[in-house]
Design an enzyme around this catalytic site. Sequence first.
Site, PDB file in Angstrom:
ATOM      1  N   ASP A  24       0.867  -1.189   0.000  1.00 57.17           N
ATOM      2  CA  ASP A  24       0.000   0.000   0.000  1.00 57.17           C
ATOM      3  C   ASP A  24       0.903   1.238   0.000  1.00 57.17           C
ATOM      4  OD1 ASP A  24      -2.277   1.651   0.181  1.00 57.17           O
ATOM      5  OD2 ASP A  24      -2.265   1.615   2.367  1.00 57.17           O
ATOM      6  N   TYR A  56      -1.144   8.564  -2.269  1.00 57.62           N
ATOM      7  CA  TYR A  56      -1.357   8.325  -3.694  1.00 57.62           C
ATOM      8  C   TYR A  56      -2.618   9.040  -4.209  1.00 57.62           C
ATOM      9  CZ  TYR A  56       1.966   4.357  -4.195  1.00 57.62           C
ATOM     10  OH  TYR A  56       3.079   3.566  -4.282  1.00 57.62           O
ATOM     11  N   GLY A  57      -3.455   9.484  -3.252  1.00 55.77           N
ATOM     12  CA  GLY A  57      -4.812   9.943  -3.587  1.00 55.77           C
ATOM     13  C   GLY A  57      -4.917  10.969  -4.687  1.00 55.77           C
ATOM     14  N   CYS A  88      -4.557  -1.425  -1.921  1.00 56.31           N
ATOM     15  CA  CYS A  88      -4.736   0.014  -2.148  1.00 56.31           C
ATOM     16  C   CYS A  88      -5.719   0.176  -3.301  1.00 56.31           C
ATOM     17  CB  CYS A  88      -3.388   0.633  -2.504  1.00 56.31           C
ATOM     18  SG  CYS A  88      -3.495   2.372  -2.941  1.00 56.31           S
ATOM     19  N   CYS A 203     -11.096   2.980   0.522  1.00 56.84           N
ATOM     20  CA  CYS A 203      -9.662   3.225   0.721  1.00 56.84           C
ATOM     21  C   CYS A 203      -9.287   2.374   1.925  1.00 56.84           C
ATOM     22  CB  CYS A 203      -9.411   4.701   1.005  1.00 56.84           C
ATOM     23  SG  CYS A 203      -7.738   5.051   1.628  1.00 56.84           S
ATOM     24  N   HIS A 205      -7.165   2.698   4.105  1.00 55.22           N
ATOM     25  CA  HIS A 205      -6.875   3.438   5.340  1.00 55.22           C
ATOM     26  C   HIS A 205      -8.122   3.652   6.198  1.00 55.22           C
ATOM     27  CE1 HIS A 205      -2.982   4.433   3.583  1.00 55.22           C
ATOM     28  NE2 HIS A 205      -2.632   4.988   4.737  1.00 55.22           N
TER      29      HIS A 205
END
Length: 291
Positions: A24, A56-57, A88, A203, A205
């Site tokens: 990720d 990376y968003g 990811c 996502c 996260h």
Amino acid sequence: MAIARAPAKRLAVITRAPDILVFDSGLGGLTVLAEAQKLRAGARYRYAADDAVFPYGEMAGEKLVTRVGRVLAPLIAARAPDVLIIACNTASTLVLPVLRAAHPDIPIVGTVPAIKPAAQASRSRMISVLATPGTAARDYTRGLIESFAGHCRVTLVGSPNLAGLAEVFMRGGGADEAAIAREIAPCFVERDGRRTDHIVLACTHYPLLLDIFRRLAPWEVEWVDSAPAIARRADALLHGGGIAAGAGAPQGPGEAWFTSGHAPDAALLRLLARFNLVPPRAVAPLFPLKD
Ligand code: DGL
């Protein structure tokens, strides 16, 4: 006359501990690793986080594809995983075809927003997809909505800050609840007497903040996480490769690689220990890999 049949070929069953590499941009993939560990306790886990360029968003598509390839190539060459999990969404919505072409011998599992199960389960037919800006903008995500959620009103929320807030929280920096509330607020929609009842955590996260989301939510919803399904898919691919379910025995700590090459501080070491991970003894010559 009876025709003699050749005996069916049987795939040799491999009983050694499989190597599972989870990747990720940061710590979000640990939510997927934890699910994989539940299914395959005897596997050897390795974790790679591209913290040098996190997040990376909002990274441009081409740059992201090149970057993921550059980070993974040396790890794959050095560790030859039995399965690679791209934990990811932001990367998976773009890089999977390129990675599979570059590494045809490695089974690769991607992570994509769980829009289908959320749309199927929604009773109000109002769902939201909480993602990074990149995932929210991708054709891939819009295609999933068209294919599986045509009967629903779908609110797509590209949050610029949530992954970073989760990262700070996991590294022991506390949770900025006012900021988190602002990021999730657009997911809660009321229209014509109906309201959002399922929110897709698009996502990896975001499940790290789930307890906080539940507390801050203006009403109760189902939060849909794809991590268990990804872990099942990785498990199935290992089975397909002949690696038995109970293969291996509980392992010592696996390696957690950080592309920044920074030595993890005490809070991060404690977090990694919760997932049975430690930093590798030697990081060079693979990392740092700054940009
Ligand atoms: N954890 C990643 C995902 O699932 C991305 C976080 C980021 O780097 O923005 O999309």
